[in-house]
Write a protein that holds these residues in place. Structure first.
Motif, PDB file in Angstrom:
ATOM      1  N   LEU A 141     -21.982 -94.031  35.326  1.00 33.64           N
ATOM      2  CA  LEU A 141     -22.994 -94.673  36.185  1.00 33.64           C
ATOM      3  C   LEU A 141     -23.410 -93.737  37.319  1.00 33.64           C
ATOM      4  O   LEU A 141     -24.502 -93.871  37.869  1.00 33.64           O
ATOM      5  CB  LEU A 141     -22.461 -96.001  36.736  1.00 33.64           C
ATOM      6  N   VAL A 142     -22.568 -92.777  37.649  1.00 34.96           N
ATOM      7  CA  VAL A 142     -22.985 -91.737  38.597  1.00 34.96           C
ATOM      8  C   VAL A 142     -24.128 -90.932  37.986  1.00 34.96           C
ATOM      9  O   VAL A 142     -25.131 -90.632  38.639  1.00 34.96           O
ATOM     10  CB  VAL A 142     -21.796 -90.820  38.968  1.00 34.96           C
ATOM     11  N   THR A 143     -23.969 -90.585  36.720  1.00 35.61           N
ATOM     12  CA  THR A 143     -25.053 -89.908  35.991  1.00 35.61           C
ATOM     13  C   THR A 143     -26.326 -90.752  36.048  1.00 35.61           C
ATOM     14  O   THR A 143     -27.415 -90.249  36.356  1.00 35.61           O
ATOM     15  CB  THR A 143     -24.645 -89.712  34.510  1.00 35.61           C
ATOM     16  N   ALA A 144     -26.169 -92.055  35.764  1.00 38.26           N
ATOM     17  CA  ALA A 144     -27.341 -92.942  35.725  1.00 38.26           C
ATOM     18  C   ALA A 144     -28.011 -93.013  37.092  1.00 38.26           C
ATOM     19  O   ALA A 144     -29.246 -92.957  37.204  1.00 38.26           O
ATOM     20  CB  ALA A 144     -26.930 -94.332  35.254  1.00 38.26           C
ATOM     21  N   SER A 145     -27.203 -93.115  38.154  1.00 41.09           N
ATOM     22  CA  SER A 145     -27.784 -93.204  39.492  1.00 41.09           C
ATOM     23  C   SER A 145     -28.508 -91.909  39.844  1.00 41.09           C
ATOM     24  O   SER A 145     -29.640 -91.928  40.325  1.00 41.09           O
ATOM     25  CB  SER A 145     -26.694 -93.456  40.535  1.00 41.09           C
ATOM     26  N   SER A 146     -27.859 -90.776  39.608  1.00 43.95           N
ATOM     27  CA  SER A 146     -28.468 -89.526  40.043  1.00 43.95           C
ATOM     28  C   SER A 146     -29.685 -89.174  39.211  1.00 43.95           C
ATOM     29  O   SER A 146     -30.607 -88.534  39.694  1.00 43.95           O
ATOM     30  CB  SER A 146     -27.440 -88.396  40.041  1.00 43.95           C
ATOM     31  N   GLU A 147     -29.710 -89.615  37.950  1.00 45.54           N
ATOM     32  CA  GLU A 147     -30.872 -89.334  37.094  1.00 45.54           C
ATOM     33  C   GLU A 147     -31.887 -90.473  37.132  1.00 45.54           C
ATOM     34  O   GLU A 147     -32.854 -90.458  36.365  1.00 45.54           O
ATOM     35  CB  GLU A 147     -30.413 -89.101  35.649  1.00 45.54           C
ATOM     36  N   ARG A 148     -31.642 -91.468  37.963  1.00 42.68           N
ATOM     37  CA  ARG A 148     -32.556 -92.626  38.097  1.00 42.68           C
ATOM     38  C   ARG A 148     -32.778 -93.305  36.740  1.00 42.68           C
ATOM     39  O   ARG A 148     -33.914 -93.446  36.268  1.00 42.68           O
ATOM     40  CB  ARG A 148     -33.895 -92.209  38.697  1.00 42.68           C
ATOM     41  N   ILE A 149     -31.695 -93.687  36.119  1.00 42.65           N
ATOM     42  CA  ILE A 149     -31.768 -94.389  34.829  1.00 42.65           C
ATOM     43  C   ILE A 149     -31.288 -95.821  35.085  1.00 42.65           C
ATOM     44  O   ILE A 149     -30.089 -96.075  35.170  1.00 42.65           O
ATOM     45  CB  ILE A 149     -30.888 -93.696  33.775  1.00 42.65           C
ATOM     46  N   ASN A 178     -24.155-100.893  19.343  1.00 42.47           N
ATOM     47  CA  ASN A 178     -22.724-101.026  19.602  1.00 42.47           C
ATOM     48  C   ASN A 178     -21.908-100.123  18.695  1.00 42.47           C
ATOM     49  O   ASN A 178     -22.439 -99.436  17.821  1.00 42.47           O
ATOM     50  CB  ASN A 178     -22.291-102.495  19.519  1.00 42.47           C
ATOM     51  N   SER A 179     -20.630-100.071  18.966  1.00 45.35           N
ATOM     52  CA  SER A 179     -19.711 -99.232  18.204  1.00 45.35           C
ATOM     53  C   SER A 179     -19.027-100.118  17.174  1.00 45.35           C
ATOM     54  O   SER A 179     -18.172-100.928  17.522  1.00 45.35           O
ATOM     55  CB  SER A 179     -18.693 -98.613  19.164  1.00 45.35           C
ATOM     56  N   GLY A 180     -19.419 -99.959  15.913  1.00 42.65           N
ATOM     57  CA  GLY A 180     -18.909-100.851  14.873  1.00 42.65           C
ATOM     58  C   GLY A 180     -17.666-100.322  14.198  1.00 42.65           C
ATOM     59  O   GLY A 180     -16.578-100.856  14.331  1.00 42.65           O
ATOM     60  N   GLY A 181     -17.819 -99.230  13.455  1.00 48.01           N
ATOM     61  CA  GLY A 181     -16.746 -98.746  12.605  1.00 48.01           C
ATOM     62  C   GLY A 181     -15.529 -98.266  13.376  1.00 48.01           C
ATOM     63  O   GLY A 181     -14.396 -98.608  13.056  1.00 48.01           O
ATOM     64  N   LEU A 182     -15.754 -97.452  14.388  1.00 47.79           N
ATOM     65  CA  LEU A 182     -14.617 -96.878  15.117  1.00 47.79           C
ATOM     66  C   LEU A 182     -14.087 -97.845  16.163  1.00 47.79           C
ATOM     67  O   LEU A 182     -12.922 -97.769  16.535  1.00 47.79           O
ATOM     68  CB  LEU A 182     -15.010 -95.543  15.765  1.00 47.79           C
ATOM     69  N   GLY A 183     -14.940 -98.745  16.654  1.00 48.74           N
ATOM     70  CA  GLY A 183     -14.487 -99.680  17.689  1.00 48.74           C
ATOM     71  C   GLY A 183     -14.066 -98.938  18.944  1.00 48.74           C
ATOM     72  O   GLY A 183     -12.942 -99.069  19.422  1.00 48.74           O
ATOM     73  N   THR A 184     -15.009 -98.170  19.497  1.00 55.14           N
ATOM     74  CA  THR A 184     -14.696 -97.302  20.626  1.00 55.14           C
ATOM     75  C   THR A 184     -14.860 -98.030  21.948  1.00 55.14           C
ATOM     76  O   THR A 184     -15.986 -98.255  22.411  1.00 55.14           O
ATOM     77  CB  THR A 184     -15.625 -96.070  20.610  1.00 55.14           C
ATOM     78  N   MET A 185     -13.753 -98.388  22.572  1.00 58.74           N
ATOM     79  CA  MET A 185     -13.852 -98.952  23.921  1.00 58.74           C
ATOM     80  C   MET A 185     -14.454 -97.893  24.850  1.00 58.74           C
ATOM     81  O   MET A 185     -14.184 -96.702  24.710  1.00 58.74           O
ATOM     82  CB  MET A 185     -12.471 -99.357  24.432  1.00 58.74           C
ATOM     83  N   GLY A 186     -15.300 -98.339  25.776  1.00 62.63           N
ATOM     84  CA  GLY A 186     -15.956 -97.394  26.679  1.00 62.63           C
ATOM     85  C   GLY A 186     -17.295 -96.911  26.172  1.00 62.63           C
ATOM     86  O   GLY A 186     -17.954 -96.096  26.812  1.00 62.63           O
ATOM     87  N   PHE A 187     -17.723 -97.446  25.040  1.00 64.32           N
ATOM     88  CA  PHE A 187     -18.995 -97.020  24.435  1.00 64.32           C
ATOM     89  C   PHE A 187     -20.202 -97.493  25.243  1.00 64.32           C
ATOM     90  O   PHE A 187     -21.209 -96.800  25.353  1.00 64.32           O
ATOM     91  CB  PHE A 187     -19.056 -97.592  23.019  1.00 64.32           C
ATOM     92  N   ALA A 188     -20.095 -98.691  25.833  1.00 65.26           N
ATOM     93  CA  ALA A 188     -21.294 -99.389  26.305  1.00 65.26           C
ATOM     94  C   ALA A 188     -22.021 -98.669  27.442  1.00 65.26           C
ATOM     95  O   ALA A 188     -23.239 -98.489  27.374  1.00 65.26           O
ATOM     96  CB  ALA A 188     -20.945-100.816  26.738  1.00 65.26           C
ATOM     97  N   VAL A 189     -21.314 -98.274  28.486  1.00 69.92           N
ATOM     98  CA  VAL A 189     -22.026 -97.710  29.646  1.00 69.92           C
ATOM     99  C   VAL A 189     -22.812 -96.452  29.255  1.00 69.92           C
ATOM    100  O   VAL A 189     -24.028 -96.399  29.448  1.00 69.92           O
ATOM    101  CB  VAL A 189     -21.061 -97.458  30.833  1.00 69.92           C
ATOM    102  N   PRO A 190     -22.161 -95.429  28.678  1.00 64.21           N
ATOM    103  CA  PRO A 190     -22.952 -94.254  28.317  1.00 64.21           C
ATOM    104  C   PRO A 190     -23.996 -94.540  27.233  1.00 64.21           C
ATOM    105  O   PRO A 190     -25.115 -93.986  27.297  1.00 64.21           O
ATOM    106  CB  PRO A 190     -21.916 -93.232  27.832  1.00 64.21           C
ATOM    107  N   ALA A 191     -23.678 -95.376  26.257  1.00 61.66           N
ATOM    108  CA  ALA A 191     -24.659 -95.657  25.196  1.00 61.66           C
ATOM    109  C   ALA A 191     -25.887 -96.356  25.779  1.00 61.66           C
ATOM    110  O   ALA A 191     -27.020 -96.100  25.365  1.00 61.66           O
ATOM    111  CB  ALA A 191     -24.036 -96.500  24.089  1.00 61.66           C
ATOM    112  N   ALA A 192     -25.659 -97.243  26.773  1.00 66.03           N
ATOM    113  CA  ALA A 192     -26.794 -97.920  27.415  1.00 66.03           C
ATOM    114  C   ALA A 192     -27.665 -96.904  28.146  1.00 66.03           C
ATOM    115  O   ALA A 192     -28.901 -96.989  28.128  1.00 66.03           O
ATOM    116  CB  ALA A 192     -26.282 -98.987  28.379  1.00 66.03           C
ATOM    117  N   ILE A 193     -27.030 -95.929  28.773  1.00 65.94           N
ATOM    118  CA  ILE A 193     -27.797 -94.894  29.477  1.00 65.94           C
ATOM    119  C   ILE A 193     -28.650 -94.117  28.479  1.00 65.94           C
ATOM    120  O   ILE A 193     -29.846 -93.891  28.682  1.00 65.94           O
ATOM    121  CB  ILE A 193     -26.835 -93.961  30.259  1.00 65.94           C
ATOM    122  N   GLY A 194     -28.033 -93.735  27.351  1.00 64.36           N
ATOM    123  CA  GLY A 194     -28.779 -93.014  26.312  1.00 64.36           C
ATOM    124  C   GLY A 194     -29.931 -93.846  25.766  1.00 64.36           C
ATOM    125  O   GLY A 194     -31.030 -93.337  25.548  1.00 64.36           O
TER     126      GLY A 194
END
Lengths: 578, 174
Positions: free
Chosen positions: A460-468, A418-434
């Motif tokens: 999630l388009v990235t995730a779908s097209s890359e089959r993640i 998770n994003s602790g120090g900066l508290g970046t909203m929107g972190f979860a979807v791309p970080a989960a993909i990574g």
């Protein structure tokens, strides 16, 4: 062997054993994208450069290896500043490569020019503007060295387009070349033996000690060493938001998360402690509350690889600069040398007191289901129980993040992202993909808020097209929930610009449009079947829109600026029990 | 000047290093009182002499954060009592014929030099301790200062019979 700068860059990344990079091409980075076709490195094409950065971070969180992102100049570089800052505050090893306008055009306000090294100077551990192709292998080696050693962090290489096209004679620098070129960089990893002795003495005498474990434990791969120290000394442990998983929640000496939304026992044990053993933690304001009132009677042993952390917030009695794993291992030896577990002070009263707090003030919410509403905590508990305990769980920032940290039982290191120090909203979807790219063997769930999801959902388009096949649980309470909670509690329920609507967008249709399976859950009895269905899908991402109760608040809570003694527990538990 | 300290910072002589050092001060909310930078005898390194206002934040935290900059090689704290400090001042002052003699007398007393002469102005150069420059400036002010430029101080440890008390901050934390 003659190579172009672009070829030298890709070859250098291969030499650094990079297996994947996240990126999006553009004008100034075009020459580098040509050799990518022939490279062994997998490239994942993102839909927004911020996504590339957070994916690299998620990858690094889950694997411990540095994440790599590659984007073009100008707007691409500015789009990746947020992930760089996020990685800077959470000490995530992250190597970012940006294109730049041709060297001679720098400073002319050329098309897609920005001062990338200037803009990112304060959010990177170091950065480079490459001025000749022959420097590329050395800079890449230095970049990975700096990102992964000492206190890890993000680094950035800014590569002008003409330098990518220059030819150079290929070489691969040695360790000595790197050391010679970095005369000012010598992180101290081995703790001072005398200080470690001192620490062992303080530990043996302490009647009410607490181990305050921070993210440095995970960065240093020190979870096993920590377990040895805990089992040898019998000292209870709190794991900060960045250290969830560094010590298993199921262990009887694990007190869970401290801080603003920490549980009563973790917060209060630190307040009453006579010794805090801070291991890779940094006395963040979200942990300490009002610094002057934090753990007033505690002596402090502070271990950190970054000397600047020692004394930054609270002056330690025993400061130890060093790598957490090496220092804790030495500490275990020192404790053993001074009589081991037998020579420890009697702490039975302390443990008894802790058990009482745990009994009187457990985490709680209304489980009755009387009003038929869907409680977010219940969704998290059900999800937790329906997934393997090595599932990687990723969260965004806000109420859902705090509930996930509170109710998810984190049993293994590197399963909480998770994003602790900066508290970046929107972190979860791309970080989960990574994270899923780095750990394809693991189930990866993101628990996200509806506000967060809307910031980066396009990945999630990235995730779908890359089959993640990541899975996303949106706790959709139709509000910017944490802000709503503050407005309710501290602004007399004057709700200003926090309502988002549960139906706009339609998350199910949106998920389907992005190639995911979309599910909706409105009633408690639908939770389990929806999660089971999601868990059975492995060929594409799944998004579940959980329509949760917007009135639900995160408790306990230490109001901003208050001392941790003023912790507010769930209203059903009375007035804090002090 | 009681709350000021002098940091002598050896840095790599590379593009952007001064910006990193200066940026760190503003980023962390530290105040720079004066700053002087020039190459050393070894052309790989430059020396930045920074006078910091330590009322804004503790010196220890400043030096630790500075040392985290990859291009910073060594930091030496120079105590004002145990170092030699010098600063240079250029000053253009109104010098009507009637006042010119008095001004030249003061320049002589302070061992300065006249480096430029106009019809009714002179430009004076004076090198010395910061306190001496302050005195000189104060004495000349009544004549009317048109322009004034000081370099900020440079410093080295004072040589003494016993070893100079020179505290190297680098890597000495634990």
């Amino acid at each position: 062997m003659k190579l172009t700068g672009a070829q030298a860059l890709i070859k250098s990344l291969e030499m650094e054993k990079v297996e994947v990079m996240f990126g999006l091409p553009g004008g100034a980075i075009l020459p580098v994208y040509d050799p990518i076709i022939d490279s062994s490195i997998r490239h994942i094409l993102v839909r927004h450069e911020q996504g590339a950065g957070h994916m690299a971070e998620g990858y690094a969180h889950a694997t411990g290896r540095p994440g790599v992102a590659i984007v073009t100049s100008g707007p691409a570089a500015t789009n990746i500043v947020t992930p760089l800052c996020d990685a800077y505050l959470d000490s995530i090893p992250f190597v970012c490569i940006t294109g730049q306008v041709p060297y001679g055009s720098i400073g002319t306000d050329a098309f897609q020019e920005c001062d990338t090294t200037g803009i990112t100077r304060s959010v990177t551990k170091h950065n480079w503007l490459v001025s000749k192709a022959e420097d590329i292998p050395l800079i890449v080696r230095e970049a990975f060295h700096l990102a992964t050693t000492g206190r890890p962090g993000p680094v950035l290489i800014d590569l002008p387009k003409d330098i990518s096209n220059q030819t150079m004679e290929w070489y691969w620098p040695t360790d000595a070349d790197v050391a010679a070129d970095l005369p000012g960089y010598k992180p101290n990893t081995k703790g001072h033996p005398k200080m470690i002795q001192e620490a062992a003495k303080l530990i043996a005498k302490a009647k009410q000690p607490v181990i305050y474990a921070g993210g440095g434990i995970l960065k240093a791969r020190a979870a096993e060493a920590l377990r040895q120290l805990v089992e040898l000394t019998g000292i209870p442990v709190v794991t900060t938001l960045m250290a969830r998983g560094a010590f298993p929640d199921s262990h009887e000496l694990c007190l869970g998360m401290p801080g603003m939304h920490g549980n009563y026992t973790a917060v209060t044990a630190m307040q009453r402690a006579d010794l805090l053993i801070a291991l890779g933690s940094r006395f963040d304001d979200r942990v300490t509350g009002k610094v002057g009132g934090f753990a007033p009677d505690a002596k402090i042993i502070h271990v950190d690889i970054d000397p600047a952390e020692l004394g930054k917030v609270r002056r330690p009695d025993v400061p130890i600069v060093g790598d957490c794993r090496l220092v804790i291992e030495e500490m275990v030896k020192a404790v053993n040398d001074t009589g081991g577990s037998e020579s420890q002070a009697d702490r039975s009263a302390w443990i008894t007191q802790i058990r009482e707090w745990q009994k009187d003030f457990p985490l709680t919410y209304d489980r009755s289901g009387d009003d038929g509403s869907l409680k977010p905590q219940m969704v998290i508990e059900t999800l937790r129980d329906a997934t393997p305990d090595d599932t990687v769980v990723v969260s965004g920032v806000g109420q859902h993040q705090m509930w996930t940290s509170q109710y998810w039982k984190v049993e293994h290191p590197y399963t909480w992202v998770n994003s602790g120090g900066l508290g970046t909203m929107g972190f979860a979807v791309p970080a989960a993909i990574g994270a899923k790219v780095g750990r394809p063997d693991r189930m990866v769930w993101a628990v996200d808020g509806d506000g967060c999801f809307q910031m980066t959902a396009q990945e999630l388009v990235t995730a779908s097209s890359e089959r993640i096949p990541v899975k996303i649980a949106i706790l959709n309470n139709a509000y910017l929930g944490m802000v709503r909670q503050w407005q309710e509690m501290f602004y007399e329920e004057r709700y200003s610009e926090v309502y988002l609507s549960p139906d706009l967008p339609d998350y199910v249709k949106w998920a389907e449009a992005m190639g995911c399976v979309g599910l909706r859950v409105e009633h408690p009895e639908e939770v389990q079947p929806a999660i089971d269905k999601a868990n059975s899908i492995n060929d594409r991402p799944v998004v579940i829109d959980f329509r949760t109760d917007s009135r639900e608040k995160v408790y306990p809570m230490v109001p901003a600026g208050a001392s941790n003694d003023e912790i507010v527990v769930d209203p059903s538990q009375g007035e804090g029990g002090r | 000047m009681a709350s000021h300290h002098i940091l002598s910072v050896l840095v790599e002589n590379r593009a952007g290093v001064l910006a990193r050092v200066a940026g760190l001060f503003s980023q962390r909310g530290y105040n720079i009182y004066s700053l002087a930078v020039a190459p050393t005898d070894d052309d790989r390194f430059s020396r930045i002499t920074i006078v910091v206002d330590v009322e804004s934040s503790p010196l220890e935290q400043i030096t630790k954060q500075l040392f985290k900059l990859v291009n910073v090689v060594k930091i030496t704290e120079l105590h004002p009592d145990e170092s030699v400090e010098r600063e240079l001042m250029l000053l253009t002052i109104k010098a009507e014929p009637g006042a010119r003699g008095q001004i030249m007398e003061l320049v002589q007393v302070f061992e300065g030099r006249i480096v430029g002469v106009g019809h009714d102005q002179v430009t004076v150069m004076l090198a010395g301790t910061p306190a001496k420059l302050d005195d000189f400036e104060e004495l000349l002010r009544p004549y009317g200062i048109d322009e004034l430029q000081r370099t900020g101080r440079v410093a080295l440890p004072k040589l003494e019979r016993q070893a100079p008390k020179l505290r190297t901050v680098k890597g000495k934390v634990s």
